[in-house]
Motif scaffolding. Structure first.
Motif, mmCIF file in Angstrom:
data_model
loop_
_atom_site.group_PDB
_atom_site.id
_atom_site.type_symbol
_atom_site.label_atom_id
_atom_site.label_comp_id
_atom_site.label_asym_id
_atom_site.label_seq_id
_atom_site.Cartn_x
_atom_site.Cartn_y
_atom_site.Cartn_z
ATOM 1 N N THR A 805 0.586 46.549 34.733
ATOM 2 C CA THR A 805 1.117 45.808 33.583
ATOM 3 C C THR A 805 1.758 46.700 32.541
ATOM 4 O O THR A 805 2.220 46.213 31.517
ATOM 5 C CB THR A 805 -0.019 45.018 32.923
ATOM 6 N N SER A 808 5.445 45.854 31.769
ATOM 7 C CA SER A 808 5.604 44.624 30.968
ATOM 8 C C SER A 808 5.249 44.872 29.515
ATOM 9 O O SER A 808 5.927 44.387 28.594
ATOM 10 C CB SER A 808 4.703 43.518 31.530
ATOM 11 N N LYS A 859 -0.037 36.580 30.657
ATOM 12 C CA LYS A 859 1.261 35.912 30.407
ATOM 13 C C LYS A 859 2.238 36.910 29.818
ATOM 14 O O LYS A 859 2.842 36.689 28.767
ATOM 15 C CB LYS A 859 1.061 34.735 29.464
ATOM 16 N N GLN A 860 2.372 38.021 30.525
ATOM 17 C CA GLN A 860 3.358 39.042 30.134
ATOM 18 C C GLN A 860 3.170 39.494 28.700
ATOM 19 O O GLN A 860 4.094 39.757 27.970
ATOM 20 C CB GLN A 860 4.786 38.484 30.333
ATOM 21 N N TYR A 861 1.893 39.616 28.312
ATOM 22 C CA TYR A 861 1.548 40.111 26.976
ATOM 23 C C TYR A 861 2.206 39.294 25.871
ATOM 24 O O TYR A 861 2.764 39.809 24.921
ATOM 25 C CB TYR A 861 1.904 41.593 26.821
ATOM 26 N N LYS A 862 2.091 38.013 26.052
ATOM 27 C CA LYS A 862 2.600 37.102 25.040
ATOM 28 C C LYS A 862 1.795 37.259 23.748
ATOM 29 O O LYS A 862 0.582 37.381 23.756
ATOM 30 C CB LYS A 862 2.475 35.669 25.539
#
Length: 924
Positions: A805, A808, A859-862
């Motif tokens: 991750t 991202s 969630k993609q580092y929201k």
């Protein structure tokens, strides 16, 4: 003094009565009792009436009012006589004593406590620790002695079943340095019921709140005095043993006496006394005796003998316990390492609180001893107050009216005279061979004392049916006629405690019990004297007490019991009149009224009051001191109120002396200031010369030590620049003066730190700075905080820690940096977030120099939440190894996180790194 109390309260001194008779005396006594004035003077004697209620007259204000004042300056009070005794002791270096007398329930014990509290309160203004310790022990000893020596009787809830005479030793400066207690315990010969009451006051199983608080007070007092926990435990063991002895019953089986029951009580007694059960049972059932030929045999008891031995053992246990407690207190409070050459003269104030005169329906041996003691005290009162008063006037050649008074020497001789007195007859009966009964002893007394005017019995006065044949005899005491029953006189007078019990206790493994029974160490065949009788021991102790009192300057408190109902409002005139008569109070008033209230030797009077007359200050030029005293009296105008003796001046009215005291008190400050001025000037000049010399020597010495220290420091740190630790491990020499060399050492440490910091690469400076910040913030409260590893800080961007991750996160981080314009990532990492409902979810946290972000890694580092960093108010974490961190904000919407490691270091401690990064950032 009389002017300080209004007339509606009666006369505060019986000497001021209009007429000296019993009617006016009783009227004045009753009026003052009803008006709440429980104390009245007869010259220097204080008459005290038991109020049977709490009186608000003993606080700090009352102590201040009486402290240092003359006896007649304030209304009558116990504090007045206590202060007079203390001043006589301190000013004139004379031993004094305060004799508190009166019948049972008249308030003697309470009076002695108030006197002790007053003496403790007015001494030791400097609050020195050792003097405070002596005062505390003296005061606490009252509580202990009352608990073990008082009992509830049918006449008094707190009746003293022992006499207590306490000597308080004072130093030259008037501070208490120690003391000694003499006890006169009658419990050995008291009735069984009273003994049980005594013991029940001290046992652990106390139910009522007042008993519980009293028990706590006794335990606290024992600890303050210095009793160890083992000694206190031993005291309770003895008391429990006495109670258990009362449960032992004897029975006869096949003509052999045995202890009834299964032996559980005997085993319990053995456990309590640290002895063997078979030895306890043997002592209860057998008596070991030595024959004339030296053989040792064991003789079995009859039931009656076993019961008698059990009761004698119980009473002896209590007597030895009480004596041991008194001895233990004396060992703590006695004056130690006293040297008159170094510490000055040691003076004493004695306080006597002893059982009062007793007349019961059935008067036995103990009442006989108590009343004999009171006869001796009354004799002392007569000798030291009444007869001494008359003889002094006659000796000084001062005319006055002769007063007849009752001399009770004839009664004292009736009781104690050698070979002729009742005590001698009792001892003869106890020591004679054969079986001598109480009745035989009574017959002997009747034949030998038949002509004595103060003795009678039914045989001598057959018509008197208030006495029984072969049972009663009567003595006409000074306090009234008392009828005694001879039943048990001889048994109570003998010391019939079998030696087997003494050996049993001496062989106990308990050191306290062993210490109480030293006479148990004698072997069976060892020849010993027959023990003294109780009467002889008591007589010797009372004679010694009277001798001790007679060599001191006496002060008296005469206590009166107003009624038998313990009522604060009832005044039984007949009962009070009886006490006034046998206390000799009316005779005392007549002597004072016929004589003079104050008398003093010419030299001492002149020494005290010469500053009040211009002809005698500072020294007179007259032929004799008497002429100088006459000059003082004439100048003050009360020559009609005095009489001149051969060696003393006699002043009739206290008011005349009071005027002298007032003038003297006004002059003393002036004289003191003058003497202080002269003496302080001399001391100041001498001190100034000494200080100049001292400072000259100190200056030279200081320079020498300073230079020597600098040279030694220079020598030890000469090669510090070339050392691996820059001299950090070099031991510094001890500085002669702390103030300067602390700063020198700080300077060297800063130089050392600078050398160490210079070697740190610039890339690692920020990490070192963060670790230093964490070290200061955690302050040793957390052992594991990651100081021994490199701090990456931005773990979410690290491909080794978050291989899947990290790319991202880098993209999101770049977008946030563009949008929020932050300059530095302080910390980032995975965590578990716990909400207010105790629900936890996986999250990520990113902390920059501008904001704190909560991210969703799945969630993609929201970005779930963004909080400005300036809203952060604090960080909380535990002292353990867990990674729980609480971030506090101004909006009170706190973050509770559990930091997690990545793929590379899953068990890594990152809480300290988070704290260090934030602390370093906010500090800068």
């Amino acid at each position: 003094m009389a002017e300080l109390e209004a007339l509606e309260f009666g006369k505060s001194d019986f000497v001021l009565l209009d007429e000296v008779n019993m009617e006016q005396f009783m009227e004045n006594l009753k009026l003052r009792f009803e008006m709440g004035r429980i104390y009245t003077f007869i010259g220097e004697v204080v008459v005290s009436v038991n109020p049977y209620r709490e009186m608000d007259i003993y606080g700090k204000e009352a102590i201040s009012a009486y402290r240092g004042r003359e006896l007649y300056e304030n209304p009558p009070h116990l504090y007045a006589v206590a202060d007079a005794a203390y001043k006589a002791m301190k000013r004139r270096a004379k031993d004094t004593c305060i004799v508190i007398s009166g019948e049972s329930g008249a308030g003697k014990t309470e009076a002695s406590k108030y006197i002790m509290q007053y003496i403790a309160a007015i001494t030791n203004p400097s609050q020195r620790e050792e003097v405070e310790s002596v005062k505390n022990v003296l005061l606490k000893s009252n509580c202990v002695l009352e608990a073990f020596g008082n009992a509830k009787t049918n006449r008094n809830d707190n009746s003293s079943r022992f006499g207590k005479y306490m000597d308080i030793n004072f130093s030259f400066s008037g501070d208490p340095t120690g003391g000694h207690i003499n006890n006169y315990l009658l419990e050995k010969v008291n009735e069984e019921q009273v003994g049980v009451h005594l013991i029940k006051r001290c046992v652990v199983c106390l139910q009522a709140n007042s008993d519980q608080s009293s028990h706590r007070a006794v335990r606290t007092a024992l600890k303050v005095i210095g009793f160890s926990e083992d000694e206190i435990e031993s005291i309770y063991r003895v008391l429990a043993t006495i109670l258990l002895l009362g449960n032992i019953q004897f029975g006869t089986e096949e003509e052999i006496v045995q202890v009834e029951g299964d032996g559980e009580v005997v085993s319990h007694i053995a456990e309590l006394t640290s002895t063997q059960p078979q030895q306890v049972e043997k002592a209860l059932l057998f008596r070991t005796v030595a024959t004339g030929g030296g053989d040792v045999i064991e003789k079995g008891h009859s039931e009656q003998e076993a019961c008698f031995g059990r009761e004698a053992f119980s009473k002896a246990l209590y007597e030895r316990l009480f004596g041991w407690i008194v001895g233990r207190i004396n060992s703590v409070i006695e004056v130690k390492d006293y040297n008159p050459m170094l510490h000055g003269k040691n003076t004493v104030i004695g306080v006597l609180d002893i059982y009062g005169f007793e007349i019961f329906d059935n008067n036995s041996f103990e009442q006989f001893c108590i009343n004999y003691c009171n006869e001796k005290l009354q004799q002392l009162f007569i000798e030291l107050i009444l007869r001494q008063e008359q003889e002094e006037y006659e000796r000084e050649g001062v005319a006055w009216q002769h007063i007849e008074y009752f001399n009770n020497q004839i009664i004292v001789d009736l009781v104690e005279q050698n070979h002729k007195g009742i005590l001698s007859m009792l001892d003869e009966a106890c020591l004679s061979g054969g079986r001598v009964t109480d009745t035989v002893c009574l017959d002997s007394m009747s034949s030998r004392l038949a002509q004595h005017p103060h003795y009678t019995d039914r045989k001598l006065t057959p018509a008197d049916k208030t006495m029984e044949f072969q049972k009663h005899f009567r003595i006409r005491h000074y306090a009234g006629d008392v009828t005694y029953s001879v039943e048990g006189f001889l048994d109570k007078n003998k010391d019939l405690l079998f030696q087997d019990f003494k050996r049993l206790m001496f062989n106990s493994t308990n050191p306290v019990l062993k210490d109480m029974w030293p006479d148990g160490g004698l072997s069976i065949t060892e020849v010993t004297k027959r023990p003294q009788t109780a009467a002889s021991l008591f007589k010797n102790s009372i004679v010694a007490l009277v001798d001790k009192l007679s060599c001191k300057e006496p002060y008296y408190v005469r206590c009166v019991k107003p009624n038998e109902m313990k009522s604060p409002v009832l005044f039984d005139a007949a009962r009070c009149q009886h006490q006034v008569a046998y206390l000799g109070l009316l005779e005392n008033v007549r002597v004072r009224r016929a004589g003079f209230a104050y008398r003093q030797g010419y030299s001492r009077f002149l020494l005290r009051y010469k500053m009040t007359c211009e002809y005698t200050w500072p020294n007179h030029l007259m032929a004799t001191d008497r002429e100088a005293v006459e000059a003082i009296v004439t100048q003050h105008g009360f020559q009609d109120d005095v009489a001149y003796g051969h060696t003393k001046l006699f002043v009739r009215s206290p008011r005349s002396l009071f005027s002298l005291e007032q003038e003297r008190a006004a002059l003393i400050p002036i004289l003191v200031l003058f003497l202080q001025k002269v003496w302080r000037g001399a001391l100041a000049r001498k001190r100034c010369r000494q200080l100049r010399a001292v400072y000259a020597i100190m200056g030279c010495y200081r320079k020498h030590k300073l230079k020597a220290h600098f040279l030694e420091v220079e020598r030890r740190l000469a090669n510090a620049r070339n050392m691996a630790d820059y001299g950090r491990g070099v031991e510094w020499p001890l500085p002669p003066f702390v103030s300067v060399f602390v700063y020198l050492q700080v300077c060297v440490y800063r130089w050392w730190a600078h050398q160490v910091v210079k070697r740190i690469p610039p890339s690692e400076v920020s990490e070192v700075r963060a670790k230093v910040a964490a070290l200061g913030a955690l302050d040793g409260a957390r052992k594991a905080w990651g100081v021994g590893r490199p701090w990456e800080r931005d773990y979410l961007a690290n491909a080794r820690d978050c291989p899947e991750t990290s790319s991202s996160f880098l993209r999101v981080s770049k977008e946030l940096k563009t949008r929020d314009q932050f300059g530095l990532v302080l910390f980032s990492g995975l965590c578990r977030k716990v909400n207010r409902f105790n629900k936890s979810t996986d999250r990520a946290v990113l902390i920059t120099d501008k904001h704190l972000y909560k991210l969703e890694p799945r969630k993609q580092y929201k970005v779930l939440k963004r909080t400005p960093l300036d809203q952060l108010t604090g960080v909380s974490l535990t002292g353990g190894a867990d990674q729980t961190v609480a971030l506090h904000t101004t909006s009170q919407d706190d973050f509770l996180l559990y930091l997690q490691g990545g793929a590379l270091w899953p068990g890594q401690d990152r809480a300290g790194e988070l704290v260090g990064s934030l602390a370093d950032h906010f500090t800068r």
